[in-house]
Design a protein around this motif. Sequence first.
Motif, PDB file in Angstrom:
ATOM      1  N   LEU A 169       3.105   4.341  -3.169  1.00  0.00           N
ATOM      2  CA  LEU A 169       1.943   3.527  -3.500  1.00  0.00           C
ATOM      3  C   LEU A 169       0.718   3.997  -2.720  1.00  0.00           C
ATOM      4  O   LEU A 169      -0.380   4.107  -3.272  1.00  0.00           O
ATOM      5  N   GLU A 170       0.903   4.289  -1.445  1.00  0.00           N
ATOM      6  CA  GLU A 170      -0.212   4.775  -0.638  1.00  0.00           C
ATOM      7  C   GLU A 170      -0.580   6.198  -1.036  1.00  0.00           C
ATOM      8  O   GLU A 170      -1.754   6.576  -1.010  1.00  0.00           O
ATOM      9  N   THR A 171       0.422   6.987  -1.430  1.00  0.00           N
ATOM     10  CA  THR A 171       0.143   8.340  -1.899  1.00  0.00           C
ATOM     11  C   THR A 171      -0.675   8.305  -3.180  1.00  0.00           C
ATOM     12  O   THR A 171      -1.617   9.093  -3.368  1.00  0.00           O
ATOM     13  N   GLN A 182      -9.518   2.352   2.964  1.00  0.00           N
ATOM     14  CA  GLN A 182      -9.396   1.684   1.668  1.00  0.00           C
ATOM     15  C   GLN A 182      -7.932   1.537   1.268  1.00  0.00           C
ATOM     16  O   GLN A 182      -7.532   0.504   0.721  1.00  0.00           O
ATOM     17  N   THR A 183      -7.141   2.565   1.555  1.00  0.00           N
ATOM     18  CA  THR A 183      -5.709   2.493   1.244  1.00  0.00           C
ATOM     19  C   THR A 183      -5.037   1.377   2.034  1.00  0.00           C
ATOM     20  O   THR A 183      -4.246   0.596   1.489  1.00  0.00           O
ATOM     21  N   PHE A 184      -5.369   1.296   3.316  1.00  0.00           N
ATOM     22  CA  PHE A 184      -4.775   0.252   4.149  1.00  0.00           C
ATOM     23  C   PHE A 184      -5.218  -1.134   3.682  1.00  0.00           C
ATOM     24  O   PHE A 184      -4.394  -2.045   3.555  1.00  0.00           O
ATOM     25  N   ARG A 185      -6.509  -1.286   3.408  1.00  0.00           N
ATOM     26  CA  ARG A 185      -7.044  -2.600   3.067  1.00  0.00           C
ATOM     27  C   ARG A 185      -6.551  -3.103   1.716  1.00  0.00           C
ATOM     28  O   ARG A 185      -6.225  -4.294   1.568  1.00  0.00           O
ATOM     29  N   HIS A 186      -6.480  -2.224   0.720  1.00  0.00           N
ATOM     30  CA  HIS A 186      -6.181  -2.672  -0.644  1.00  0.00           C
ATOM     31  C   HIS A 186      -4.716  -2.478  -1.053  1.00  0.00           C
ATOM     32  O   HIS A 186      -4.282  -3.071  -2.049  1.00  0.00           O
ATOM     33  N   PRO A 190      -2.008  -5.895   1.915  1.00  0.00           N
ATOM     34  CA  PRO A 190      -1.470  -6.992   1.084  1.00  0.00           C
ATOM     35  C   PRO A 190       0.055  -6.987   1.007  1.00  0.00           C
ATOM     36  O   PRO A 190       0.680  -8.052   0.945  1.00  0.00           O
ATOM     37  N   LEU A 191       0.658  -5.795   1.027  1.00  0.00           N
ATOM     38  CA  LEU A 191       2.107  -5.718   0.919  1.00  0.00           C
ATOM     39  C   LEU A 191       2.812  -6.091   2.222  1.00  0.00           C
ATOM     40  O   LEU A 191       3.892  -6.690   2.211  1.00  0.00           O
ATOM     41  N   VAL A 192       2.195  -5.741   3.345  1.00  0.00           N
ATOM     42  CA  VAL A 192       2.831  -6.009   4.641  1.00  0.00           C
ATOM     43  C   VAL A 192       2.442  -7.372   5.198  1.00  0.00           C
ATOM     44  O   VAL A 192       3.005  -7.824   6.199  1.00  0.00           O
ATOM     45  N   LEU A 193       1.509  -8.072   4.548  1.00  0.00           N
ATOM     46  CA  LEU A 193       0.998  -9.337   5.069  1.00  0.00           C
ATOM     47  C   LEU A 193       2.085 -10.379   5.340  1.00  0.00           C
ATOM     48  O   LEU A 193       2.035 -11.061   6.381  1.00  0.00           O
TER      49      LEU A 193
END
Length: 267
Positions: A169-171, A182-186, A190-193
């Motif tokens: 997903l990050e790739t 942007q990758t971390f924020r969006h 959200p997935l690790v929250l």
Amino acid sequence: MASKGFDATSLPGFTAIAAIAFIALYAPIITLVGYSFNGANSISSWGGFSFRWYEAAWANATVQEATIRSLVIAASASLIATTAATMAALGTTRRGSFGGQTFIYVMINQPLMVPEIVTAVALLIVFASVKVATGYTGLGYLILAHAAFCIPFAYLPIRARLEGMDLSLETAAADLYANPWQTFRHVTLPLVLPGIIAGAMLAFVISLDDVVITEFVKSAGQDTLPTYMLGQLRRGVTPEVNAISTVLLGLTVLLLTVFFLLTRKRD
């Protein structure tokens, strides 16, 4: 005929041993909760059902101050610990294997493996030197001490959440020209929250309940709710302590239930 797997519940005496274990674990807690509603002055004799000691604890200015102080310390320490744990979890999971990875895991989880009294004495020595050098004696020492102790408790659920996430997903976000922030924020955040929230609640509970480290690090007039209760036990126990313990137990159970719901595996 298909062979049956091993079933521990079929062993002789399993039910009896399990029942004894549950009784030993929960009978004292149930007794504590029951006697928090005792109308008598004694903790050993029943004087009728009453909210008297809850009212006394609510009106006790010292209890109010200790409770507020405990909540401030726990909230601040959990925020610091969760932030540090999140960064540590990202650094140890969102990449391939690297040299010293096991050593880093050991160092992050060190407070879990070392007896708490050892950590408390070490913090006492360090903060005593800082107090002498700076003259500062505020709550900052307790907050930092609790944060240091709570980092591994916050780290474990966050790391577990990250390890269950697919790097693709990050790739894919990077392939779509998203920068790392942007990758971390969006995508990642959200997935690790849920893991972050679970880690923060676990750190909050650990900080709120801590006695040993608090006793060694705190200055005069900085009693938290657990250390206040310990002091009351030395002076003579009243059912007011039972009422405070029951409220603290209820808050802990509530937070741990939410923690379980956030971290349980879903089909």
